[in-house]
Motif scaffolding. Structure first.
Motif, PDB file in Angstrom:
ATOM      1  N   CYS A 377       0.822  -1.213   0.000  1.00 41.63           N
ATOM      2  CA  CYS A 377       0.000   0.000   0.000  1.00 41.63           C
ATOM      3  C   CYS A 377       0.865   1.277   0.000  1.00 41.63           C
ATOM      4  O   CYS A 377       1.711   1.451   0.859  1.00 41.63           O
ATOM      5  N   ARG A 378       0.631   2.158  -0.950  1.00 39.90           N
ATOM      6  CA  ARG A 378       1.415   3.399  -1.051  1.00 39.90           C
ATOM      7  C   ARG A 378       1.204   4.301   0.168  1.00 39.90           C
ATOM      8  O   ARG A 378       2.116   4.912   0.689  1.00 39.90           O
ATOM      9  N   ARG A 379      -0.057   4.384   0.581  1.00 41.83           N
ATOM     10  CA  ARG A 379      -0.385   5.294   1.674  1.00 41.83           C
ATOM     11  C   ARG A 379       0.276   4.826   2.965  1.00 41.83           C
ATOM     12  O   ARG A 379       0.832   5.614   3.721  1.00 41.83           O
ATOM     13  N   CYS A 393      -4.774   0.846   2.673  1.00 40.22           N
ATOM     14  CA  CYS A 393      -5.857   1.824   2.567  1.00 40.22           C
ATOM     15  C   CYS A 393      -7.009   1.422   1.671  1.00 40.22           C
ATOM     16  O   CYS A 393      -8.101   1.951   1.773  1.00 40.22           O
ATOM     17  N   GLY A 394      -6.764   0.499   0.748  1.00 40.25           N
ATOM     18  CA  GLY A 394      -7.825   0.136  -0.181  1.00 40.25           C
ATOM     19  C   GLY A 394      -8.090   1.217  -1.217  1.00 40.25           C
ATOM     20  O   GLY A 394      -9.033   1.129  -1.989  1.00 40.25           O
ATOM     21  N   HIS A 395      -7.282   2.254  -1.227  1.00 41.19           N
ATOM     22  CA  HIS A 395      -7.546   3.376  -2.127  1.00 41.19           C
ATOM     23  C   HIS A 395      -6.247   3.891  -2.764  1.00 41.19           C
ATOM     24  O   HIS A 395      -5.955   5.073  -2.749  1.00 41.19           O
ATOM     25  N   CYS A 396      -5.439   2.936  -3.256  1.00 38.19           N
ATOM     26  CA  CYS A 396      -4.260   3.315  -4.035  1.00 38.19           C
ATOM     27  C   CYS A 396      -4.088   2.234  -5.102  1.00 38.19           C
ATOM     28  O   CYS A 396      -4.778   1.217  -5.058  1.00 38.19           O
ATOM     29  N   CYS A 399      -3.293  -1.262  -3.699  1.00 36.58           N
ATOM     30  CA  CYS A 399      -4.404  -1.877  -2.986  1.00 36.58           C
ATOM     31  C   CYS A 399      -5.480  -2.325  -3.974  1.00 36.58           C
ATOM     32  O   CYS A 399      -6.103  -3.365  -3.803  1.00 36.58           O
TER      33      CYS A 399
HETATM   34 ZN    ZN Z   1      -3.312   1.531  -0.344  1.00 35.86          ZN
END
Ligand code: ZN
Ligand code: ADP
Length: 606
Positions: A377-379, A393-396, A399
């Motif tokens: 995950c990047r975040r 995060c599920g948002h990168c 993910c």
């Molecule tokens: Zn992520």
């Protein structure tokens, strides 16, 4: 609820039209309104402005806000005036006649807030004027400018330490979004905030979607990204050189996208004009060097694209942070190639910084390369870097479509041996040609078509090898020379890897189209479902009103507010009051106009 909190909430709802405080806003406001000093670290878009604006309105006297940038001050003053707040600014762009008028207003206690450039504030006659003025508080915006460690040191800021000595009883609130520890320490010392309260929020920007892609055809990749995801949006495209900003802007224009260039080499008139257009227009792209951005508070920047790697993770976070200040979904996308590392390294090597500083800069650069090549995950990686923890995060991009990994031990050994056999002075392309057995004149001349690693890498395509070499650079098994030739050599870590026979997992290159599609789905889910047709009609009305007053549209209403109007379709003033971002003054100024659009649109589509 205490009286202070009740009063603060009243102002929030009546003046700003927001239903409730966010995060620590309420605690900060209560503390400063009661006369306390504060240090506030909050990510961009977190809502720092209210933390000094509301206490300024609550306390007797005028709030003095020190700000480093004229554009920022003008924007804030325009926004305040739209809210019915009496605000003014003093900086080098204001004529002396007007300054005289503002000074009189100060003496008559007729201002709620005054924005002032630090060099103006520090002038003797201004300080003398302040001695006889009732001051609600001093707010020091972009407070990292006091620190030599910060990315934007301003010598005048260091003299602000005199505020504590000359006005010891006036509360001081210093605000920044800059994360690193030495900068924070500097701010607290210089502005004498040890005794005050420190409010440190997390660094996450949950509405920003991050993705990092290998660069193969930068322009096409950028165009595809804009067309697929941000066709009707404003964004910033960071380029590493002045020439690139102009080329990129010109090329985007040919593709039918409104685009401008911005860099420090342009004359100041053109720079101001471009910046002004970026602020005032919608659906506009700025191709810029990092000279652009600090103090740009355009809340609806929907994407930030990097055409090559930034300096380090701090810079990346700072630059991408300019997207989505309004809290609506936004994207950060980076295209990177192996040459980028060499370029950044040469900047470090060529700088005049002392060696220990250069050493730190190189480490920061390798942390950034690690982020680029990460499979996780990047975040999470970025937040870890700043000392925050969290789950994936599920948002990168990673993910959304977890990159496949493979056992790259053997491939890495082949790559390193090949670099070794060819004398550790050629670039990746050459080494790859040797590995896949593709000789040319030069290779024959050096006899490299006869080395033991010639043709031993046919299991991968040249593109796959590119990815492997990038990952080896990111892991610091290989290093790129900084002479600009891209020559690769093996680092001590690389030799250790060869000797110790460690296992190595590498990511397989994947075609990223899937990631883009998923990302798109996510954004539309997080956005309030609003009637697109009506949203466009409201946007058009906002633009008309903004143009008539020569104001940026977001000063009238933010996109978020228009989205809410388009989904709730309020039909009365009372219903309009329930929309976030609609305060009393906005109802007076624009209520009827927007209700008319909603009514008209509802009739037409009924
Ligand atoms: Zn992520
Ligand atoms: P920062 O200075 O921390 O980058 P701003 O003060 O510009 O952030 O706030 C970011 C955006 O969030 C602004 O559009 C602001 O009006 C909005 N905002 C701030 N506080 C609230 C709140 N409590 N409710 C709704 N919107 C808010």
């Amino acid at each position: 609820m205490t009286d202070t909190s009740r009063q603060a909430t009243f102002i929030l709802q009546q003046t700003y039209g927001y239903p409730q405080f966010r995060g620590e806003q309420e605690a900060i406001i209560a503390h400063v309104a009661s006369g306390g000093h504060a240090f506030v670290l909050m990510p961009t878009g977190g809502g720092k402005s209210l933390c000094y604006q509301i206490p300024s309105l609550m306390r007797p006297g005028v709030g003095i806000i020190v700000s480093p940038l004229i554009a920022l001050m003008q924007d804030q003053v325009a926004a305040m005036q739209q809210l019915g707040i009496k605000a003014a600014a003093i900086h080098s762009g204001i004529e002396s006649g007007e300054i005289g008028y503002i000074r009189r207003q100060l003496q008559e206690n007729a201002l709620d807030m005054l924005y002032v450039a630090p060099e103006r504030l520090l002038m003797d006659d201004f300080l003398t004027l302040l001695d006889s003025t009732r001051i609600a508080l001093f707010a020091i915006d972009e407070a990292h400018c006091v620190s030599q460690w910060g990315h934007d040191f301003r010598p005048h800021y260091t003299q602000l330490s005199l505020l504590a000595e000359r006005f010891p009883n006036v509360p001081r609130i210093a605000m920044t979004a800059t994360a690193d520890a030495p900068t924070r320490k500097d701010i607290i010392e210089r502005l004498q905030l040890k005794q005050g309260r420190h409010f440190v929020a997390g660094f996450d920007r949950p509405n920003i979607h991050y993705s990092i892609l290998p660069r193969n055809n930068a322009r096409q990749q950028l165009l595809q990204f804009i067309r697929e995801k941000h066709a009707e949006d404003s964004g910033i495209v960071y380029c590493h050189s002045r020439g690139k900003t102009e080329e990129t802007a010109a090329w985007l224009k040919e593709q039918g996208i409104t685009a401008l260039a911005y860099h420090a080499g342009m004359d100041s008139e053109a720079r101001t004009r471009h910046q002004q257009r970026f602020l005032q227009e919608e659906n506009i792209v700025m191709a810029a060097t990092i000279a652009f951005g600090m103090g740009i508070h355009k809340p609806d920047v929907r994407f930030v694209a990097h055409m090559s790697i930034p300096k380090n993770i701090e810079a990346y976070y700072q630059e991408t942070g300019r997207a989505g200040r309004d809290g609506l979904p936004a994207s950060a996308i980076m295209f990177y190639g192996m040459g980028d590392a060499a370029l950044q390294r040469s900047f470090i090597d060529d700088s005049t910084a002392p060696e220990p500083q250069k050493h730190i800069e190189r480490q920061k650069l390798s942390a950034l390369l690690g982020l680029c090549e990460a499979a996780g995950c990047r975040r999470q990686i970025m937040l870890n870097y700043f000392g925050d923890s969290g789950a994936p995060c599920g948002h990168c991009d990673n993910c959304n479509s977890a990159p496949e990994t493979f056992d790259g031990t053997e491939s890495a050994r082949k790559a390193l041996s090949c670099v070794y056999r060819t004398g550790q002075r050629f670039g990746a392309k050459y080494a790859i040609d040797v590995l896949i057995g593709k000789p040319d004149e030069r290779m024959r001349q050096f006899g490299h078509d006869k080395v033991s690693t010639f043709g031993i890498g046919k299991e991968h395509s040249a593109q796959e090898w590119q990815s492997i070499f990038r990952q080896l650079v990111a892991r610091h098994f290989l290093k790129v020379d900084s002479m600009g030739h891209g020559g690769l050599s093996i680092t001590p870590e690389g030799f250790a890897f060869l000797k110790e026979k460690q296992n190595l997992q590498l990511r397989r290159i994947t075609v990223k189209r899937k990631g883009l599609a998923q990302e798109k789905k996510y954004s539309s889910e997080t956005q309030a479902p609003s009637d697109t047709g009506m949203f466009h009609a409201l946007k058009a009305e906002r633009l008309r009103l903004a143009k008539a007053q020569n104001l940026p549209p977001y000063v009238i209403f933010h996109d978020k507010t228009l989205h809410e109007m388009a989904s709730q379709k309020p039909s009365s003033v009372a219903a309009l009051r329930g929309i976030s971002g609609v305060g009393e003054q906005k109802i007076r100024l624009y209520g009827e106009q927007f209700l008319a659009i909603i009514r008209q649109y509802a009739e037409e589509t009924a």
